[in-house]
Design a protein around this motif. Structure first.
Motif, PDB file in Angstrom:
ATOM      1  N   LEU A 297       1.004  -1.170   0.059  1.00 16.32           N
ATOM      2  CA  LEU A 297       0.047  -0.090   0.316  1.00 16.32           C
ATOM      3  C   LEU A 297       1.182   1.075  -0.562  1.00 16.32           C
ATOM      4  N   VAL A 298       0.227   1.999  -0.861  1.00 22.15           N
ATOM      5  CA  VAL A 298       1.206   3.340  -0.947  1.00 22.15           C
ATOM      6  C   VAL A 298      -0.117   4.400  -0.035  1.00 22.15           C
ATOM      7  N   ARG A 299       1.246   5.973   0.596  1.00 23.14           N
ATOM      8  CA  ARG A 299       0.119   6.720   1.471  1.00 23.14           C
ATOM      9  C   ARG A 299       0.321   8.076   1.073  1.00 23.14           C
ATOM     10  N   LEU A 300      -0.504   8.927   0.514  1.00 22.32           N
ATOM     11  CA  LEU A 300      -0.557  10.527  -0.242  1.00 22.32           C
ATOM     12  C   LEU A 300      -0.806  11.404   0.435  1.00 22.32           C
ATOM     13  N   THR A 301      -0.297  11.941   1.193  1.00 24.03           N
ATOM     14  CA  THR A 301      -1.426  13.282   1.823  1.00 24.03           C
ATOM     15  C   THR A 301      -2.373  13.917   1.555  1.00 24.03           C
ATOM     16  N   ALA A 302      -3.436  13.977   1.353  1.00 22.17           N
ATOM     17  CA  ALA A 302      -4.335  14.712   0.572  1.00 22.17           C
ATOM     18  C   ALA A 302      -5.259  15.765   1.828  1.00 22.17           C
ATOM     19  N   GLN A 303      -4.406  16.696   1.631  1.00 22.95           N
ATOM     20  CA  GLN A 303      -4.806  17.935   3.004  1.00 22.95           C
ATOM     21  C   GLN A 303      -5.560  19.065   2.201  1.00 22.95           C
ATOM     22  N   GLY A 304      -6.071  19.355   1.344  1.00 24.44           N
ATOM     23  CA  GLY A 304      -6.438  19.824   0.519  1.00 24.44           C
ATOM     24  C   GLY A 304      -7.829  19.156  -0.597  1.00 24.44           C
ATOM     25  N   VAL A 305      -8.737  19.697  -1.099  1.00 23.34           N
ATOM     26  CA  VAL A 305      -9.827  19.091  -2.268  1.00 23.34           C
ATOM     27  C   VAL A 305      -8.274  19.226  -3.527  1.00 23.34           C
TER      28      VAL A 305
ATOM     29  N   ALA B 183      -6.135  16.207  -3.007  1.00 23.51           N
ATOM     30  CA  ALA B 183      -7.042  14.778  -3.600  1.00 23.51           C
ATOM     31  C   ALA B 183      -7.616  14.708  -4.796  1.00 23.51           C
ATOM     32  N   GLU B 184      -7.831  15.847  -5.529  1.00 22.42           N
ATOM     33  CA  GLU B 184      -8.222  15.187  -7.179  1.00 22.42           C
ATOM     34  C   GLU B 184      -7.185  15.071  -7.735  1.00 22.42           C
ATOM     35  N   ASN B 185      -5.890  15.590  -7.543  1.00 22.93           N
ATOM     36  CA  ASN B 185      -4.927  15.624  -8.069  1.00 22.93           C
ATOM     37  C   ASN B 185      -4.190  13.844  -7.533  1.00 22.93           C
ATOM     38  N   LEU B 186      -4.655  13.112  -6.972  1.00 18.98           N
ATOM     39  CA  LEU B 186      -4.260  11.481  -6.938  1.00 18.98           C
ATOM     40  C   LEU B 186      -4.958  10.813  -7.806  1.00 18.98           C
ATOM     41  N   ALA B 187      -5.822  11.300  -8.579  1.00 21.80           N
ATOM     42  CA  ALA B 187      -6.124  10.545  -9.474  1.00 21.80           C
ATOM     43  C   ALA B 187      -5.405  10.605 -10.713  1.00 21.80           C
ATOM     44  N   ASN B 188      -4.260  11.780 -10.977  1.00 20.64           N
ATOM     45  CA  ASN B 188      -3.336  11.868 -12.307  1.00 20.64           C
ATOM     46  C   ASN B 188      -2.691  11.285 -11.426  1.00 20.64           C
TER      47      ASN B 188
ATOM     48  N   GLU C 180     -14.051  13.422   0.729  1.00 21.84           N
ATOM     49  CA  GLU C 180     -14.926  12.942   0.000  1.00 21.84           C
ATOM     50  C   GLU C 180     -14.345  12.800  -2.001  1.00 21.84           C
ATOM     51  N   ALA C 181     -13.813  13.799  -1.885  1.00 25.97           N
ATOM     52  CA  ALA C 181     -13.217  13.695  -3.030  1.00 25.97           C
ATOM     53  C   ALA C 181     -11.820  12.866  -3.110  1.00 25.97           C
ATOM     54  N   ALA C 182     -10.908  12.657  -2.420  1.00 28.41           N
ATOM     55  CA  ALA C 182     -10.534  10.857  -2.830  1.00 28.41           C
ATOM     56  C   ALA C 182     -10.500  10.096  -3.103  1.00 28.41           C
ATOM     57  N   ALA C 183     -12.159  10.221  -1.952  1.00 24.99           N
ATOM     58  CA  ALA C 183     -12.965   8.591  -2.566  1.00 24.99           C
ATOM     59  C   ALA C 183     -13.306   8.623  -3.604  1.00 24.99           C
ATOM     60  N   CYS C 184     -13.345   9.637  -4.578  1.00 27.24           N
ATOM     61  CA  CYS C 184     -13.334   8.759  -5.917  1.00 27.24           C
ATOM     62  C   CYS C 184     -12.012   8.357  -6.384  1.00 27.24           C
ATOM     63  N   HIS C 185     -11.157   8.847  -6.109  1.00 26.43           N
ATOM     64  CA  HIS C 185      -9.942   8.887  -7.118  1.00 26.43           C
ATOM     65  C   HIS C 185      -8.912   7.165  -6.382  1.00 26.43           C
ATOM     66  N   VAL C 186      -9.322   6.953  -4.839  1.00 26.35           N
ATOM     67  CA  VAL C 186      -8.185   5.822  -4.411  1.00 26.35           C
ATOM     68  C   VAL C 186      -9.154   4.659  -4.070  1.00 26.35           C
ATOM     69  N   GLU C 187      -8.103   4.112  -3.229  1.00 24.19           N
ATOM     70  CA  GLU C 187      -8.806   2.847  -3.424  1.00 24.19           C
ATOM     71  C   GLU C 187      -8.749   2.704  -1.394  1.00 24.19           C
ATOM     72  N   LYS C 188      -8.385   3.473  -0.833  1.00 22.77           N
ATOM     73  CA  LYS C 188      -8.815   3.828   0.656  1.00 22.77           C
ATOM     74  C   LYS C 188      -8.318   4.938   0.615  1.00 22.77           C
ATOM     75  N   VAL C 189      -9.160   5.552   1.994  1.00 20.37           N
ATOM     76  CA  VAL C 189      -8.877   6.948   2.812  1.00 20.37           C
ATOM     77  C   VAL C 189      -9.002   6.847   4.488  1.00 20.37           C
ATOM     78  N   ARG C 190      -7.802   7.868   4.985  1.00 19.18           N
ATOM     79  CA  ARG C 190      -7.557   7.777   6.057  1.00 19.18           C
ATOM     80  C   ARG C 190      -8.464   8.327   6.251  1.00 19.18           C
TER      81      ARG C 190
END
Length: 608
Positions: free
Chosen positions: A61-69, A72-77, A103-113
């Protein structure tokens, strides 16, 4: 009910299997390894490259921070870039304060913490009653769960020591009970909403708090019929020896009881370095599966959720309420070298080679056959020298034995002595369980002789020694067992063994021998070069024995996750540092080049 089925037999906890993308976690699956990038999540190529390095090191598993929308949106890229390179490893978004980012991250990655301590804070105006509070939490949490259902996204409910909600702090304080209550509150909502794709973590920089809290959570989940898998980690463990040992003490103590489905060793080093460290720790504990039976009986009043050092009588500097001792093995060192080794140990084991002239202030432990009645020298017996042991007039008599050798006759005799120290060893593949069995028997019989834990490791590297010894000794020390340590490893220097023993005792909060650094592993929120800053602060403060100094990359991880620190050095902006005394910010936005000098001034002001 307790937190594990058997104190004396390794059995992996049976958790629910969770699907994270193509990865299965929990259930009968192996303990999964993971790490976290420290790039900006807006840096697509940099994040892809670092995720690739983690995956190639063995990260599942690889985790990345997403402090803002935006992040979170760039996780898709980032995800798309990895898929184009042929990597299907699941990505995890790390969210603290921002439900919209979750909520934004949930649309683009497999898991949200998410962290329940700050996911729903602050409460809307006018919310006062408990019913209103629960309604407000559900109003934020349930839409997020529904979105995760729609996208088949797993979640991790991650509670950190020092970041509980104001409501939980008021009700429970910053305690294991508060951390568990915060987690259970969200788990109950998941059950009500029939959302089961959940992993849990409860972390702390304090290993004792971390272990007790996870044990308590497992018990509470059992009571309510929950079996969610667990993510283990010691937050802000630091770097180098301290980071490895601290992580192994906390994570190892739980893995030894079969608890844990995925682990992250949080080091203030390059992220991919964490994975092989975690693998060594996982594989070392996993060897115990299906081990030979240990016939033992638990001491019923033993409380695994409250720390209490086992009562023992004081025998010289060993036992009682005194700090655990360190015994260094210098029996293999040439005579002329002995004065250069083991300078900090409490005792030096010399085997059959007594020094011609004892050095002032040093205590020696020698084999009983060569023992002479002289000051600061003590004999070590085995059960083969039973008669000599009974007849010895030494001020302190050391007896080396294993659990199997403790029979009724010996136990009865030991219960009548006040100057015998046991040197406990184990050749069992599960030394934690076998040594634990001896302590429970001593407790049942109210035998108060001090016990020093002894282990001899056949390892190739110093890192292996640090991880294995910390996992074994740490598990026992956190249970309150052990009045000292004796660590041996032919492949490693005496000084390395001594340093490892002191670091284990410090990680277990039993003996402070040097400055402790609580430093984050870095992520996309970090506001300075973490590794360079840690080295800089360490160089300037290493002489300050007994203090805990937190070096935190950002304000998110700062005040919360350094809850146990005496002083904090926290990133406040690019090139800016804020200084803390405990949880109180003393100075804000200091230029980075001035921050170390100001930190030393602050410490001098309060410590003298």
């Amino acid at each position: 009910m307790s937190y594990c089925k058997d104190y004396f037999h390794y059995q992996k906890r049976q958790s629910r299997e969770v699907k994270i993308g193509s990865l299965l976690l929990g259930g009968s699956n192996p303990v999964r390894l993971q790490s976290m990038t420290n790039t900006s999540t807006l840096d697509t190529e940099g994040s892809i490259a670092q995720a690739q390095a983690i995956i190639e090191a063995g990260g599942a598993l690889v985790r990345l921070t997403a402090q803002g929308v935006k992040e979170a949106e760039n996780l898709a890229n980032i995800r798309q870039g990895l898929r184009e390179k042929g990597y299907t490893t699941p990505l995890v978004a790390d969210i603290h304060f921002n439900p919209k980012a979750a909520e934004a991250a949930a649309c683009h990655v497999e898991k949200v913490r998410i962290n329940p301590g700050n996911f729903a804070d602050p409460m809307p105006a006018g919310v006062q009653s408990e019913d209103d509070v629960q309604a407000a939490i559900r109003a934020r949490f349930v839409p997020f769960l529904n979105l995760c259902k729609e996208h088949q996204t797993a979640i991790r409910i991650g509670v950190n020591h020092g970041s509980l909600s104001a409501r939980m702090m008021k009700r429970h304080g910053d305690t294991p009970q508060g951390m568990v209550a915060s987690c259970m509150e969200y788990l109950r909502i998941c059950i009500e909403e029939q959302f089961y794709n959940v992993v849990i973590s409860i972390k702390a920089s304090n290993t004792l708090v971390m272990v007790q809290t996870v044990r308590l959570l497992v018990q509470e989940m059992e009571k309510e019929g929950m079996d969610f898998p667990l993510h283990l980690g010691v937050t802000e463990a630091g770097d180098g020896e301290d980071g490895r040992i601290k992580s192994a003490v906390g994570i190892g103590a739980l893995l030894a009881d079969g608890i844990g489905d995925t682990i992250r060793v949080s080091l203030s080093e390059d992220p991919q370095v964490e994975v092989p460290v975690a693998r060594q720790l996982r594989d070392y504990i996993a060897r115990r599966e299906n081990h030979a039976t240990i016939a033992a009986e638990a001491y019923e009043p033993f409380d695994p959720f409250q720390f209490h050092r086992r009562d023992s009588y004081r025998c010289g500097i060993v036992g009682g309420a005194q700090a655990p001792v360190v015994i260094a093995d210098i029996s293999h060192i040439q005579t002329e070298e002995k004065s250069q080794a083991a300078l900090e140990a409490d005792f030096y084991y010399v085997g059959q080679h007594l020094p011609e002239q004892a050095e002032a202030g040093k205590r020696y432990l020698c084999d009983s056959q060569v023992y002479q009645q002289q000051a600061q020298t003590y004999p070590l017996f085995t059960l083969a020298q039973w008669e000599a042991l009974q007849q010895s007039q030494a001020d302190i008599r050391f007896l080396q034995l294993s659990y199997q050798e403790l029979d009724d006759q010996l136990l009865s005799w030991l219960s009548q002595q006040e100057n015998v120290v046991l040197l406990l060893r184990s050749s069992h593949i599960n030394p934690v369980a076998e040594m634990r069995a001896l302590f429970h028997r001593l407790l049942r019989e109210n035998c108060l002789c001090p016990v020093v834990l002894q282990a001899d490791y056949q390892v190739k590297t110093l890192e292996e020694l640090q991880l294995f010894a910390a996992a074994d000794f740490g598990a026992l020390l956190l249970d309150g067992f052990g009045d000292g340590l004796m660590l041996q490893a032919d492949s490693q220097s005496t000084q390395s063994c001594i340093s490892t023993m002191f670091a284990i005792l410090q990680a277990a909060r039993l003996r402070i021998s040097r400055t402790e650094y609580i430093s984050c592993p870095s992520c996309g929120r970090t506001l300075f070069d973490l590794q360079k800053t840690i080295a800089h602060v360490k160089a300037g403060t290493a002489h300050l024995k007994g203090l805990k100094i937190a070096i935190m990359g950002c304000i998110v991880n700062g005040p919360g996750e350094m809850a146990d620190a005496d002083y904090g050095y926290v990133g406040a902006g690019r090139g800016k540092i804020s200084l803390y005394k405990g949880q109180n910010c003393i100075e804000k936005n200091i230029p980075e080049e001035e921050a170390l000098a100001r930190l030393l001034e602050l410490i001098q002001q309060y410590e003298g």
